[in-house]
Design an enzyme around this catalytic site. Structure first.
Site, PDB file in Angstrom:
ATOM      1  N   HIS A 136     -37.639   1.639 -37.898  1.00  0.00           N
ATOM      2  CA  HIS A 136     -36.664   0.791 -38.578  1.00  0.00           C
ATOM      3  C   HIS A 136     -37.328  -0.070 -39.644  1.00  0.00           C
ATOM      4  CE1 HIS A 136     -33.238   1.559 -35.797  1.00  0.00           C
ATOM      5  NE2 HIS A 136     -34.230   1.916 -35.012  1.00  0.00           N
ATOM      6  N   ASP A 187     -29.725  -3.912 -40.433  1.00  0.00           N
ATOM      7  CA  ASP A 187     -29.984  -2.687 -39.679  1.00  0.00           C
ATOM      8  C   ASP A 187     -28.749  -2.286 -38.861  1.00  0.00           C
ATOM      9  OD1 ASP A 187     -32.425  -0.878 -38.600  1.00  0.00           O
ATOM     10  OD2 ASP A 187     -31.036  -1.298 -36.950  1.00  0.00           O
TER      11      ASP A 187
HETATM   12 BR1  BUP Z   1     -47.574   7.315 -34.879  1.00  0.00          BR
HETATM   13  C1  BUP Z   1     -47.643   6.804 -36.660  1.00  0.00           C
HETATM   14  N1  BUP Z   1     -48.933   6.203 -38.537  1.00  0.00           N
HETATM   15  O1  BUP Z   1     -49.989   6.771 -36.647  1.00  0.00           O
HETATM   16  P1  BUP Z   1     -40.219   7.846 -37.402  1.00  0.00           P
HETATM   17  C2  BUP Z   1     -46.507   6.613 -37.379  1.00  0.00           C
HETATM   18  N2  BUP Z   1     -46.574   6.214 -38.677  1.00  0.00           N
HETATM   19  O2  BUP Z   1     -47.904   5.676 -40.439  1.00  0.00           O
HETATM   20  P2  BUP Z   1     -40.425   6.823 -34.641  1.00  0.00           P
HETATM   21  C3  BUP Z   1     -47.801   6.017 -39.271  1.00  0.00           C
HETATM   22  O3  BUP Z   1     -44.372   5.357 -38.605  1.00  0.00           O
HETATM   23  P3  BUP Z   1     -37.632   6.154 -34.508  1.00  0.00           P
HETATM   24  C4  BUP Z   1     -48.919   6.592 -37.253  1.00  0.00           C
HETATM   25  O4  BUP Z   1     -45.280   7.559 -41.180  1.00  0.00           O
HETATM   26  C5  BUP Z   1     -43.243   6.807 -40.067  1.00  0.00           C
HETATM   27  O5  BUP Z   1     -43.008   6.156 -41.279  1.00  0.00           O
HETATM   28  C6  BUP Z   1     -44.700   7.211 -39.946  1.00  0.00           C
HETATM   29  O6  BUP Z   1     -41.066   6.608 -37.924  1.00  0.00           O
HETATM   30  C7  BUP Z   1     -45.337   5.956 -39.431  1.00  0.00           C
HETATM   31  O7  BUP Z   1     -40.389   7.882 -35.842  1.00  0.00           O
HETATM   32  C8  BUP Z   1     -43.069   5.815 -38.944  1.00  0.00           C
HETATM   33  O8  BUP Z   1     -40.795   9.101 -37.904  1.00  0.00           O
HETATM   34  C9  BUP Z   1     -42.438   6.434 -37.732  1.00  0.00           C
HETATM   35  O9  BUP Z   1     -38.802   7.597 -37.756  1.00  0.00           O
HETATM   36  O10 BUP Z   1     -39.186   5.884 -34.830  1.00  0.00           O
HETATM   37  O11 BUP Z   1     -41.635   6.007 -34.720  1.00  0.00           O
HETATM   38  O12 BUP Z   1     -40.228   7.634 -33.427  1.00  0.00           O
HETATM   39  O13 BUP Z   1     -37.548   6.575 -33.074  1.00  0.00           O
HETATM   40  O14 BUP Z   1     -36.960   4.854 -34.748  1.00  0.00           O
HETATM   41  O15 BUP Z   1     -37.207   7.231 -35.446  1.00  0.00           O
END
Ligand code: BUP
Length: 454
Positions: A18, A115
């Site tokens: 988020h 949000d």
């Molecule tokens: Br792990 C990791 N580095 O090592 P998502 C994640 N990220 O930059 P999530 C890093 O966190 P929800 C790491 O690039 C992305 O922008 C990644 O968001 C970054 O999945 C973010 O992909 C992760 O939407 O959240 O974390 O499961 O469940 O809310 O979708």
């Protein structure tokens, strides 16, 4: 004559999934000369969030931060569920403090962007202040159709009998819905879905980090009143470009690999597989014979993730991993990794931000959804030709073990799939066009900003 500079306040929710799109949106608005106040619920759940925030604020000194100090917990809110959902609830319970915060801001606000998990609590606050409030939906437009229609399909005892028939669109099978929604008992996620899904329809608009060429049909159905008759306009503003404010890391190992040869493996910031599945996955990666960079996550919340890699993988597996791969347990700068020329594929849980980064960089996906919106997103990945999804793998919830040989096979398939790689590059071009000077998302955003200037 001169139009005034709009001032907008942003309120993100808990978790990197988020926070990240909110930071990107803040940077984008600032680049369009909007004055931005970023409200940060304090404390955060994860270390990743607090670090990301402070790096961001250092890189964008023109963005003002206001803290929303969360009230201490009380017994009435059970802490047994997902710590991130629990934090949503804490923020909700502190939202009455928003009213004085918002009305004290100077210059006065033109609008607020909230949000999706706070629609039902924050809309009454902004309404009482006469402030337009836009909901930022941080997943796909397809998921938005489920969010706004879910409450209409509840049967007796709040249960779901059938697949969701989204008017004007195909069905969303029950098996793809976030599992907590199918539970008979109420849980935090289900409650958020119902209450925010209803209340969102009263907002000034719904922003989505998506764009026309990947979700045109869904966006049209939403905006033509097919999904729900009464819905504010759904404005696609994505894909939000990564903004490189995180300190860059030196990954010599990656620099040394051949172009397009490495599979990046990550399941997002809040998914920890069982130890058994982690080891099976490691075995599968090794057996695939491909090069891989693997972000190993052993606990849901990073602060608790303190076990050493040798303990998580075991010494023997770790040694085998090192032959063709690199396993890391610390936070990686994913957007930087995905833009690296050595990366040729992404084994992903299909979190919406990960997908938006993958299509931004034209990296194809091997989908392995773990929870929440991820199956709905994985289906989209498959439909637009960005990747493949083996549905027999199920949710990564430990109910079934996906075997090393199956993983190895899917990995080598995707890494050798040149057609998919070409399609991914094509998707990247369209993604970048959407947010280019004359792109559909740019036009929608500038039109929105113009309404705030009046
Ligand atoms: Br792990 C990791 N580095 O090592 P998502 C994640 N990220 O930059 P999530 C890093 O966190 P929800 C790491 O690039 C992305 O922008 C990644 O968001 C970054 O999945 C973010 O992909 C992760 O939407 O959240 O974390 O499961 O469940 O809310 O979708």
């Amino acid at each position: 004559g001169d139009l005034r500079v709009p001032h907008v306040a942003l309120l993100p929710s808990a978790g990197m999934g988020h926070l990240t799109p909110f930071l990107r949106l803040a940077a984008l608005l600032a680049s369009h000369n909007v004055c931005v106040t970023f409200i940060t619920p304090n404390p955060t759940v994860s270390l990743a969030e607090s670090q990301s925030l402070s790096n961001f604020l250092m890189a964008f000194p023109q963005i003002t931060r206001k803290q929303l100090h969360l009230l201490p917990l009380d017994e009435s809110c059970p802490n047994s569920e997902d710590p991130f959902y629990y934090h949503f609830e804490l923020i909700r319970r502190s939202s009455h403090m928003l009213s004085p915060l918002l009305s004290s801001l100077s210059p006065p606000l033109s609008a607020m962007i909230t949000d999706m998990s706070f629609a039902s609590t924050v809309l009454p606050v902004t309404d009482s202040l006469g402030l337009p409030n836009y909901i930022f939906f941080t997943s796909s437009a397809k998921m938005l159709t489920l969010y706004v229609s879910f409450h209409t399909m509840l049967g007796p005892n709040h249960t779901i009998k059938d697949d969701l028939q989204v008017p004007g669109l195909g069905p969303i099978p029950k098996s793809r819905m976030p599992p907590p929604l199918l539970q008979e008992s109420n849980n935090l996620l289900k409650t958020f879905f119902i209450e925010n899904g209803k209340k969102m329809t009263e907002s000034s608009g719904i922003l989505v980090n998506t764009y026309e060429s990947i979700e045109s049909e869904t966006l049209a159905a939403l905006n033509e009143g097919k999904v729900l008759r009464k819905l504010p306009s759904v404005i696609s503003i994505g894909p939000l470009a990564p903004c490189f404010f995180e300190t860059s890391q030196q990954l010599q190992w990656l620099d040394d690999q051949a172009t397009g040869s490495v599979l990046y493996v990550s399941f997002g910031s809040r998914t920890a597989m069982s130890r058994e599945q982690i080891r099976e996955l490691g075995d599968g990666l090794v057996r695939s014979g491909c090069r891989f960079l693997w972000a190993v996550k052993d606990k849901k919340v990073d602060i608790e993730d303190d076990e050493k890699l040798t303990e998580v993988l075991g010494e023997e597996l770790l040694e085998r991993v090192k032959i063709n791969g690199l396993a890391v347990k610390n936070w990686l700068n994913q957007e930087e990794i995905l833009s690296h020329p050595a990366i040729g594929g992404f084994l992903s849980h299909c979190g919406w931000n990960s997908l938006s980064e993958a299509l931004w960089d034209g990296v194809c996906i091997l989908a392995w959804p773990q929870h929440g919106d991820q199956k709905v997103n994985a289906d989209l990945v498959e439909r637009i030709g960005l990747g493949t999804w083996d549905k027999s793998w199920g949710w990564g919830d430990g109910e079934m073990l996906v075997k090393a040989e199956d993983i190895a096979q899917r990995v080598s398939e995707i890494m050798g799939n040149d057609l998919l790689k070409l399609q991914a590059l094509h998707i990247r071009d369209k993604a970048r066009r959407a947010v280019g000077d004359c792109g559909s998302s740019t036009k929608s955003l500038t039109a929105l900003i113009d309404t705030w200037k009046k």
